[in-house]
Design a protein around this motif. Structure first.
Motif, PDB file in Angstrom:
ATOM      1  N   TYR A  80     -38.241  46.560 -14.337  1.00 45.49           N
ATOM      2  CA  TYR A  80     -39.375  47.240 -13.690  1.00 45.49           C
ATOM      3  C   TYR A  80     -40.707  46.766 -14.261  1.00 45.49           C
ATOM      4  CZ  TYR A  80     -42.629  50.894 -12.285  1.00 45.49           C
ATOM      5  OH  TYR A  80     -43.718  51.551 -11.793  1.00 45.49           O
ATOM      6  N   THR A  81     -40.825  46.774 -15.587  1.00 43.05           N
ATOM      7  CA  THR A  81     -42.086  46.366 -16.221  1.00 43.05           C
ATOM      8  C   THR A  81     -42.422  44.919 -15.904  1.00 43.05           C
ATOM      9  OG1 THR A  81     -41.710  47.953 -18.016  1.00 43.05           O
ATOM     10  CG2 THR A  81     -43.321  46.202 -18.409  1.00 43.05           C
ATOM     11  N   SER A  82     -41.424  44.053 -15.989  1.00 43.60           N
ATOM     12  CA  SER A  82     -41.677  42.637 -15.685  1.00 43.60           C
ATOM     13  C   SER A  82     -42.056  42.453 -14.221  1.00 43.60           C
ATOM     14  CB  SER A  82     -40.437  41.797 -16.010  1.00 43.60           C
ATOM     15  OG  SER A  82     -39.319  42.252 -15.255  1.00 43.60           O
ATOM     16  N   SER A  83     -41.479  43.283 -13.348  1.00 45.63           N
ATOM     17  CA  SER A  83     -41.834  43.204 -11.925  1.00 45.63           C
ATOM     18  C   SER A  83     -43.293  43.591 -11.710  1.00 45.63           C
ATOM     19  CB  SER A  83     -40.918  44.114 -11.117  1.00 45.63           C
ATOM     20  OG  SER A  83     -41.343  44.204  -9.780  1.00 45.63           O
ATOM     21  N   VAL A  84     -43.734  44.677 -12.384  1.00 40.92           N
ATOM     22  CA  VAL A  84     -45.131  45.117 -12.254  1.00 40.92           C
ATOM     23  C   VAL A  84     -46.079  44.042 -12.766  1.00 40.92           C
ATOM     24  CG1 VAL A  84     -46.834  46.789 -13.087  1.00 40.92           C
ATOM     25  CG2 VAL A  84     -44.581  47.570 -12.339  1.00 40.92           C
ATOM     26  N   LEU A  85     -45.781  43.503 -13.934  1.00 41.86           N
ATOM     27  CA  LEU A  85     -46.662  42.488 -14.522  1.00 41.86           C
ATOM     28  C   LEU A  85     -46.683  41.223 -13.682  1.00 41.86           C
ATOM     29  CD1 LEU A  85     -45.772  42.925 -18.313  1.00 41.86           C
ATOM     30  CD2 LEU A  85     -47.745  43.826 -17.073  1.00 41.86           C
ATOM     31  N   SER A  86     -45.540  40.832 -13.134  1.00 43.79           N
ATOM     32  CA  SER A  86     -45.506  39.613 -12.310  1.00 43.79           C
ATOM     33  C   SER A  86     -46.283  39.808 -11.011  1.00 43.79           C
ATOM     34  CB  SER A  86     -44.055  39.238 -12.004  1.00 43.79           C
ATOM     35  OG  SER A  86     -43.416  40.248 -11.245  1.00 43.79           O
ATOM     36  N   ARG A  87     -46.249  41.025 -10.459  1.00 40.48           N
ATOM     37  CA  ARG A  87     -47.007  41.292  -9.233  1.00 40.48           C
ATOM     38  C   ARG A  87     -48.505  41.259  -9.504  1.00 40.48           C
ATOM     39  NH1 ARG A  87     -44.421  46.369  -6.118  1.00 40.48           N
ATOM     40  NH2 ARG A  87     -45.924  45.677  -4.527  1.00 40.48           N
ATOM     41  N   ILE A  88     -48.910  41.808 -10.656  1.00 42.23           N
ATOM     42  CA  ILE A  88     -50.327  41.748 -11.021  1.00 42.23           C
ATOM     43  C   ILE A  88     -50.752  40.305 -11.256  1.00 42.23           C
ATOM     44  CG2 ILE A  88     -52.024  42.416 -12.768  1.00 42.23           C
ATOM     45  CD1 ILE A  88     -50.453  44.993 -13.164  1.00 42.23           C
ATOM     46  N   ALA A  89     -49.900  39.537 -11.969  1.00 39.11           N
ATOM     47  CA  ALA A  89     -50.210  38.125 -12.211  1.00 39.11           C
ATOM     48  C   ALA A  89     -50.273  37.351 -10.895  1.00 39.11           C
ATOM     49  CB  ALA A  89     -49.157  37.522 -13.136  1.00 39.11           C
ATOM     50  N   GLY A  90     -49.396  37.708  -9.947  1.00 36.03           N
ATOM     51  CA  GLY A  90     -49.429  37.055  -8.639  1.00 36.03           C
ATOM     52  C   GLY A  90     -50.723  37.339  -7.889  1.00 36.03           C
ATOM     53  N   ASP A  91     -51.228  38.561  -8.012  1.00 33.19           N
ATOM     54  CA  ASP A  91     -52.514  38.905  -7.377  1.00 33.19           C
ATOM     55  C   ASP A  91     -53.633  38.017  -7.909  1.00 33.19           C
ATOM     56  OD1 ASP A  91     -51.238  40.825  -5.957  1.00 33.19           O
ATOM     57  OD2 ASP A  91     -52.094  42.547  -6.994  1.00 33.19           O
ATOM     58  N   PHE A  92     -53.666  37.839  -9.230  1.00 35.30           N
ATOM     59  CA  PHE A  92     -54.735  37.041  -9.819  1.00 35.30           C
ATOM     60  C   PHE A  92     -54.574  35.558  -9.511  1.00 35.30           C
ATOM     61  CE2 PHE A  92     -55.319  40.914 -12.290  1.00 35.30           C
ATOM     62  CZ  PHE A  92     -56.695  40.971 -12.396  1.00 35.30           C
ATOM     63  N   SER A  93     -53.341  35.089  -9.446  1.00 33.67           N
ATOM     64  CA  SER A  93     -53.136  33.673  -9.143  1.00 33.67           C
ATOM     65  C   SER A  93     -53.529  33.350  -7.705  1.00 33.67           C
ATOM     66  CB  SER A  93     -51.683  33.285  -9.391  1.00 33.67           C
ATOM     67  OG  SER A  93     -50.819  34.002  -8.516  1.00 33.67           O
ATOM     68  N   LEU A  94     -53.300  34.306  -6.792  1.00 37.89           N
ATOM     69  CA  LEU A  94     -53.663  34.097  -5.384  1.00 37.89           C
ATOM     70  C   LEU A  94     -55.072  34.574  -5.073  1.00 37.89           C
ATOM     71  CD1 LEU A  94     -50.334  35.285  -3.694  1.00 37.89           C
ATOM     72  CD2 LEU A  94     -51.094  32.927  -4.038  1.00 37.89           C
ATOM     73  N   LEU A  95     -55.733  35.206  -6.062  1.00 40.27           N
ATOM     74  CA  LEU A  95     -57.069  35.790  -5.869  1.00 40.27           C
ATOM     75  C   LEU A  95     -57.082  36.771  -4.706  1.00 40.27           C
ATOM     76  CD1 LEU A  95     -59.344  32.635  -6.400  1.00 40.27           C
ATOM     77  CD2 LEU A  95     -58.726  34.413  -8.059  1.00 40.27           C
ATOM     78  N   LEU A  96     -55.964  37.520  -4.572  1.00 32.58           N
ATOM     79  CA  LEU A  96     -55.854  38.524  -3.515  1.00 32.58           C
ATOM     80  C   LEU A  96     -55.237  39.781  -4.126  1.00 32.58           C
ATOM     81  CD1 LEU A  96     -56.263  39.112  -0.502  1.00 32.58           C
ATOM     82  CD2 LEU A  96     -53.904  38.363  -0.126  1.00 32.58           C
ATOM     83  N   PRO A  97     -56.054  40.783  -4.481  1.00 36.13           N
ATOM     84  CA  PRO A  97     -55.556  41.967  -5.203  1.00 36.13           C
ATOM     85  C   PRO A  97     -54.843  42.962  -4.285  1.00 36.13           C
ATOM     86  CG  PRO A  97     -57.904  42.177  -4.833  1.00 36.13           C
ATOM     87  CD  PRO A  97     -57.514  40.825  -4.300  1.00 36.13           C
ATOM     88  N   VAL A  98     -53.607  42.668  -3.952  1.00 34.28           N
ATOM     89  CA  VAL A  98     -52.831  43.578  -3.104  1.00 34.28           C
ATOM     90  C   VAL A  98     -52.251  44.714  -3.957  1.00 34.28           C
ATOM     91  CG1 VAL A  98     -50.897  43.787  -1.515  1.00 34.28           C
ATOM     92  CG2 VAL A  98     -52.291  41.710  -1.511  1.00 34.28           C
ATOM     93  N   PHE A  99     -51.411  44.370  -4.900  1.00 34.23           N
ATOM     94  CA  PHE A  99     -50.801  45.378  -5.772  1.00 34.23           C
ATOM     95  C   PHE A  99     -51.832  45.977  -6.732  1.00 34.23           C
ATOM     96  CE2 PHE A  99     -48.300  46.518  -9.617  1.00 34.23           C
ATOM     97  CZ  PHE A  99     -47.515  47.507  -9.045  1.00 34.23           C
ATOM     98  N   SER A 100     -52.729  45.148  -7.247  1.00 35.60           N
ATOM     99  CA  SER A 100     -53.756  45.635  -8.179  1.00 35.60           C
ATOM    100  C   SER A 100     -54.668  46.647  -7.512  1.00 35.60           C
ATOM    101  CB  SER A 100     -54.580  44.462  -8.717  1.00 35.60           C
ATOM    102  OG  SER A 100     -53.757  43.508  -9.338  1.00 35.60           O
ATOM    103  N   LEU A 101     -54.966  46.436  -6.226  1.00 36.41           N
ATOM    104  CA  LEU A 101     -55.813  47.386  -5.494  1.00 36.41           C
ATOM    105  C   LEU A 101     -55.145  48.755  -5.418  1.00 36.41           C
ATOM    106  CD1 LEU A 101     -58.215  48.162  -3.731  1.00 36.41           C
ATOM    107  CD2 LEU A 101     -56.997  47.185  -1.767  1.00 36.41           C
ATOM    108  N   LYS A 102     -53.841  48.776  -5.187  1.00 34.39           N
ATOM    109  CA  LYS A 102     -53.140  50.056  -5.107  1.00 34.39           C
ATOM    110  C   LYS A 102     -53.176  50.784  -6.445  1.00 34.39           C
ATOM    111  CE  LYS A 102     -50.038  48.587  -1.399  1.00 34.39           C
ATOM    112  NZ  LYS A 102     -48.635  48.314  -1.008  1.00 34.39           N
ATOM    113  N   ILE A 103     -53.045  50.038  -7.546  1.00 35.40           N
ATOM    114  CA  ILE A 103     -53.088  50.661  -8.872  1.00 35.40           C
ATOM    115  C   ILE A 103     -54.458  51.276  -9.121  1.00 35.40           C
ATOM    116  CG2 ILE A 103     -53.033  50.195 -11.357  1.00 35.40           C
ATOM    117  CD1 ILE A 103     -50.877  48.147 -10.850  1.00 35.40           C
ATOM    118  N   VAL A 104     -55.522  50.512  -8.837  1.00 36.14           N
ATOM    119  CA  VAL A 104     -56.878  51.012  -9.072  1.00 36.14           C
ATOM    120  C   VAL A 104     -57.175  52.193  -8.150  1.00 36.14           C
ATOM    121  CG1 VAL A 104     -59.323  50.404  -9.048  1.00 36.14           C
ATOM    122  CG2 VAL A 104     -57.656  48.757  -9.872  1.00 36.14           C
ATOM    123  N   TRP A 105     -56.690  52.121  -6.915  1.00 32.86           N
ATOM    124  CA  TRP A 105     -56.897  53.213  -5.964  1.00 32.86           C
ATOM    125  C   TRP A 105     -56.247  54.507  -6.461  1.00 32.86           C
ATOM    126  CZ3 TRP A 105     -58.785  56.070  -2.296  1.00 32.86           C
ATOM    127  CH2 TRP A 105     -57.981  56.971  -1.618  1.00 32.86           C
TER     128      TRP A 105
END
Length: 639
Positions: A383-408
């Motif tokens: 679970y933790t690695s999945s969350v971190l990889s999704r956040i890292a994927g947002d930054f690598s693609l410069l598209l905050p999909v998962f990160s936006l949900k966390i901040v929201w």
């Protein structure tokens, strides 16, 4: 310290059943492990053909069985004529609980047999026919949903046979004799049902929780309005929650079945609009930086609206700019919420009460989620690695999909917690004000009664004044030796008239006169050295009432001790060097003769309140206790 420990114990005790209940409820959002077997002869996209998988594909007519020839890509050829019904069968050796077949039939007609027992048919008129006797027609429509068939519990080692229709007219230009058996999956029915339950629960649980939250906010709004306070911020936050409810519901698989297809993605549009409304809510408390929050909200709403227009295809066709404008609300929403959090910390330093609670709550939520991620490493592998990889994927693609949900979620929860804290504080303050107002009214009545009684006493003295003057003249002429005794008696009568304080501060006069009346009823002699005060003191009526009443209540309580033979209270309050000085001295039953700094037990609780009120002026409180006397003095700066 004891109260803090009791509070922490109560919080932990309350959290324990809540956590257990939450785990039990959210457990249903996780489907069971999928136990299924892909028995399809047609390979998946990008995969090679896996062979016959135990299937035999054949035709059977008039007692003759003809095995069809595979073409290596999931198709079979060798039909005698177009439209001929063909069969494919295999022995079932896969062991599952609650075995269920899922058959993707499209526009084909089928009949399903287990050994020689008919389980299902699209053609009821041919239900009496057996394998080799069927002539199934093509369906006149495409079936969007697959057919599901439950198998009996003793299905193991029985032969599954499926009869399938073929087109009477060639569907391709190259081969009119090649047929493709429909897709078949054997799976655990419990797993399938669990997946349906998990899918529904993952939609309905958040929706119900958000709906309950919306009801609470609107109920709080109505309740505040009933008290004469119009809290528009509660309605704005309720709208943000409502849009989030729509966002959750519109991503359900069954949504199109109820409302049809929409030309725009309602799930992302309502989600991004809820961000804009939340920014409007935060702007209400932003003070001088309110225009910044409103600009961020406007940008978010405009980008969301433009993305919706782009999705209709009326402005741009699919391409680079199309994707950019579709993804723009994700970027603007993340940046807007991130800037809002930064502004919240700045406003916290500027002693903005709302954002002080907001940022502290955000910090606690962040620390709590980080702790949960750490705890999840051994308990929920991946679970933790999945969350971190999704956040890292947002930054690598410069598209905050998962990160936006966390901040929201962080901003929404912080806003809700802050609103709840503010409502509780306001309700507590309202109750305190009501209590003070009740005490003020009571003191006013006591002061009025005190004035009335004193007025009656003065009127009685005035009524007797002429008689006293006549008596004094007669004594002066006839018996001067009795004159002094008679005068002493008159002086005693005058001294027994209770004093009335007129210091210049109305609230202070009401409090002191009311308490002096209580002291007089208890037989306590009161003495006023000085009684002057400014018309307006730098205290709220609530603070002034609590401060003076606690001082006088302590004095009356101490002076009322039965061991005191001559109870007294001496007051002295006046202004000096831009300070208001209030001093109260009372008799006590203390036995000590030395000077003490520690207050008597009777003054304990009230003294804590006095110190708490006086902290804002440097806690200028002086206490002296000598044999039989207790004195307290408070000093309040006037400028």
């Amino acid at each position: 310290m004891k109260r803090i420990m009791i509070l922490l114990s109560a919080v932990l005790l309350a959290l324990f059943p809540c956590i257990l209940s939450a785990i039990a409820v959210f457990y249903y959002t996780m489907p069971m492990e999928d136990s299924s077997y892909n028995l399809s002869l047609l390979p998946q996209d990008g995969q090679e053909w896996e062979g016959s998988k135990g299937w035999t594909v054949f035709t059977s007519e008039n007692g003759e069985t003809t095995v069809l020839t595979p073409n290596g890509i999931g198709g079979y050829s060798g039909l005698s004529y177009a439209g001929q019904t063909f069969y494919f069968s295999r022995k079932l050796t896969e062991k599952l609980d609650s075995p269920t077949l899922r058959i993707g039939t499209a526009n084909r007609s089928i009949s399903v047999f287990l050994d020689d027992t008919l389980l299902y048919t699209d053609c009821p008129e041919s239900s009496e026919k057996q394998i080799g006797e069927l002539s199934l027609p093509m369906q006149e429509y495409d079936r969007a949903e697959p057919i599901t068939i439950s198998l009996p519990h003793n299905y193991m080692n029985q032969t599954l046979t499926i009869a399938q229709s073929s087109p009477a007219v060639s569907e391709t230009l190259t081969d009119n004799e090649t047929v493709y058996p429909c897709e078949i999956t054997l799976y655990c029915g419990y797993s399938y049902e669990s997946d349906l339950i998990a899918s529904a629960a993952s939609i309905m649980i958040p929706s119900v929780l958000l709906f309950a939250l919306e009801i609470i906010l609107l109920a709080a709004f109505i309740w505040r309005a009933s008290l004469g306070r119009f809290s528009a911020s509660l309605v704005v936050l309720a709208v943000a929650v409502m849009l989030q409810i729509f966002s959750v519901l519109t991503k359900a698989d069954f949504f199109p079945q109820y409302f049809g297809e929409f030309p725009v993605d309602l799930q992302t549009m309502t989600f991004h609009l809820s961000i804009g409304v939340l920014l409007i809510f935060l702007s209400i408390y932003a003070g001088r930086v309110r225009p910044l929050f409103l600009i961020l909200a406007l940008v978010q709403c405009l980008s969301t609206g433009f993305a919706a227009i782009i999705q209709t295809g009326a402005v741009l066709s699919y391409g680079r700019w199309y994707r950019f404008f579709i993804e723009l609300p994700q970027i603007t929403g993340f940046l807007a919420l991130f800037l809002s959090i930064l502004c919240a910390f700045i406003l916290w330093n500027r002693e903005n009460k709302f954002f002080s609670y907001f940022t502290q709550t955000a910090i606690l939520i962040t620390l709590g989620y980080a702790s949960f991620l750490l705890i999840s490493i051994p308990l929920i592998p991946g679970y933790t690695s999945s969350v971190l990889s999704r956040i890292a994927g947002d930054f690598s693609l410069l598209l905050p999909v998962f990160s936006l949900k966390i901040v929201w979620v962080l901003c929404l929860l912080s806003s809700l917690a802050t609103v709840i804290i503010e409502l509780l504080e306001k309700e507590s303050q309202r109750k305190i004000e009501a209590s003070v107002l009740s005490a003020k009214n009571r003191l006013t009545l006591e002061s009025y009664e005190n004035l009335r009684l004193q007025s009656d006493e003065i009127m009685m003295l005035r009524h007797d004044i002429n008689r006293h003057y006549t008596m004094l003249r007669s004594m002066a002429e006839n018996s001067p030796e009795k004159l002094c005794a008679y005068l002493d008696k008159l002086v005693d009568q005058i001294q027994n008239v209770r004093p009335i304080i007129t210091s210049g501060n109305e609230m202070l006069d009401i409090i002191i006169n009311g308490k002096l009346a209580i002291a007089a009823k208890k037989g306590i002699h009161t003495e006023i050295s000085r009684a002057s005060a400014p018309k307006k003191l730098p205290l709220h009526d609530t603070e002034l009432c609590c401060l003076i009443m606690n001082i006088l209540d302590n004095a009356i309580q101490a002076a009322s001790h039965p061991a005191i033979s001559n109870p007294r209270i001496r007051l002295d309050f006046h202004c000096k060097d831009h300070h208001f000085i209030f001093s109260c001295e009372n008799s006590t039953a203390a036995d000590s003769s030395a000077h003490k700094k520690k207050p008597a037990p009777t003054h304990g609780y009230g003294l804590k309140i006095i110190h708490q009120i006086m902290k804002q002026w440097g806690d200028m409180v002086s206490i002296q206790e000598e044999e039989g006397t207790y004195k307290i003095c408070v000093v309040i700066p006037l400028s």
